[in-house]
Design a protein around this motif. Structure first.
Motif, short mmCIF file in Angstrom:
data_model
loop_
_atom_site.label_atom_id
_atom_site.label_comp_id
_atom_site.label_asym_id
_atom_site.label_seq_id
_atom_site.Cartn_x
_atom_site.Cartn_y
_atom_site.Cartn_z
N ILE A 112 -8.23 -11.60 -15.16
CA ILE A 112 -8.97 -10.34 -15.03
C ILE A 112 -10.23 -10.56 -14.19
O ILE A 112 -10.57 -9.74 -13.34
N GLY A 113 -10.92 -11.67 -14.41
CA GLY A 113 -12.09 -11.99 -13.60
C GLY A 113 -11.72 -12.18 -12.13
O GLY A 113 -12.43 -11.72 -11.23
N LEU A 114 -10.60 -12.84 -11.88
CA LEU A 114 -10.12 -13.03 -10.51
C LEU A 114 -9.76 -11.71 -9.86
O LEU A 114 -10.04 -11.48 -8.67
N TRP A 115 -9.16 -10.81 -10.63
CA TRP A 115 -8.83 -9.47 -10.11
C TRP A 115 -10.10 -8.74 -9.68
O TRP A 115 -10.16 -8.19 -8.58
N ILE A 116 -11.12 -8.75 -10.53
CA ILE A 116 -12.37 -8.05 -10.20
C ILE A 116 -13.04 -8.71 -9.00
O ILE A 116 -13.52 -8.03 -8.08
N GLY A 167 -10.90 -7.99 -5.83
CA GLY A 167 -11.01 -6.56 -5.52
C GLY A 167 -12.34 -6.24 -4.86
O GLY A 167 -12.40 -5.48 -3.89
N THR A 168 -13.41 -6.85 -5.37
CA THR A 168 -14.73 -6.63 -4.80
C THR A 168 -14.85 -7.30 -3.43
O THR A 168 -15.42 -6.73 -2.49
N LEU A 169 -14.30 -8.47 -3.29
CA LEU A 169 -14.36 -9.22 -2.04
C LEU A 169 -13.64 -8.48 -0.91
O LEU A 169 -14.13 -8.44 0.22
N PHE A 170 -12.51 -7.89 -1.19
CA PHE A 170 -11.74 -7.19 -0.16
C PHE A 170 -12.03 -5.69 -0.10
O PHE A 170 -11.37 -4.97 0.63
N MET A 171 -13.02 -5.22 -0.84
CA MET A 171 -13.38 -3.80 -0.86
C MET A 171 -13.75 -3.32 0.54
O MET A 171 -13.42 -2.20 0.92
N PHE A 186 -8.31 0.58 -2.59
CA PHE A 186 -6.95 0.04 -2.72
C PHE A 186 -6.96 -1.46 -3.04
O PHE A 186 -5.98 -1.98 -3.56
N SER A 187 -8.05 -2.14 -2.71
CA SER A 187 -8.12 -3.57 -3.03
C SER A 187 -8.04 -3.79 -4.54
O SER A 187 -7.35 -4.72 -4.99
N TYR A 188 -8.68 -2.95 -5.32
CA TYR A 188 -8.61 -3.07 -6.77
C TYR A 188 -7.19 -2.77 -7.28
O TYR A 188 -6.70 -3.43 -8.19
N ILE A 189 -6.56 -1.77 -6.69
CA ILE A 189 -5.20 -1.41 -7.11
C ILE A 189 -4.22 -2.53 -6.77
O ILE A 189 -3.42 -2.93 -7.61
N ILE A 190 -4.29 -3.03 -5.55
CA ILE A 190 -3.39 -4.10 -5.12
C ILE A 190 -3.57 -5.34 -5.97
O ILE A 190 -2.59 -5.92 -6.47
N PHE A 191 -4.80 -5.77 -6.14
CA PHE A 191 -5.03 -6.99 -6.92
C PHE A 191 -4.81 -6.77 -8.42
O PHE A 191 -4.51 -7.72 -9.14
N PHE A 192 -4.91 -5.53 -8.89
CA PHE A 192 -4.56 -5.28 -10.29
C PHE A 192 -3.07 -5.49 -10.49
O PHE A 192 -2.65 -6.11 -11.47
N ILE A 193 -2.26 -4.99 -9.57
CA ILE A 193 -0.81 -5.15 -9.70
C ILE A 193 -0.43 -6.62 -9.68
O ILE A 193 0.41 -7.06 -10.46
#
Length: 161
Positions: free
Chosen positions: A52-56, A59-63, A69-76
């Motif tokens: 979960i930390g890696l996802w956040i 997601g923030t890094l590729f925002m 969409f970076s949060y959506i992609i990395f969440f999946i």
């Protein structure tokens, strides 16, 4: 282990589940995996928090490049598995079962097999020894060559000494 014992949810694997949790494809590809579950220890909980930390973080890094969409992609790809691990470890154990196995005559045994794995960290041999005390090959008509899938490992486990 006491607070987790006997609490589990059975999830039938379908295309939607595989789309939300693509990591399950690793287990699903092998047809001999009729059902599977994740272990329920604190190390897995730590992995869930890490994912979960890696996802956040990602997601923030590729925002800047992918917007929201970076949060959506990395969440999946990462966050959904971390959430699944945390839920499985601390809330309720989850047993994933193939759709065709959910309708099989061995379904109860398959679910019992995975629930034993969820309750404690037993080896396959120990789990099958426990199951053989409850289920027999004659009970399921294993010797009758009925409607049993060619890839099903259950008859071989029931017959072996």
């Amino acid at each position: 282990m006491g607070r987790r014992s006997g609490r589990y949810k059975v999830v039938v694997i379908n295309p939607l589940v595989l789309a939300l949790l693509p990591q399950l494809l690793v287990h699903y590809i092998d047809k001999r995996n009729l059902a599977f579950s994740l272990t329920r220890d604190n190390i897995m909980g730590l992995f869930g928090i890490l994912f979960i930390g890696l996802w956040i973080f990602l997601g923030t890094l590729f925002m800047k490049y992918l917007w929201i969409f970076s949060y959506i992609i990395f969440f999946i790809y990462i966050g959904s598995f971390g959430t699944l691990i945390l839920f499985n470890t601390y809330v309720m154990g989850i047993i994933f079962i193939r759709k065709e196995c959910y309708n099989c005559k061995f379904r109860k045994m398959i679910i019992d097999h995975e629930s034993i794995h969820l309750e404690a960290n037993f080896t396959e041999k120990e789990v099958w020894d426990k199951l053989k005390n409850v289920y027999t090959a004659q009970q399921f008509g294993v010797y009758d060559n009925g409607k049993i899938c060619d890839h099903c490992p259950i008859p071989a486990h029931l017959i072996e000494e």
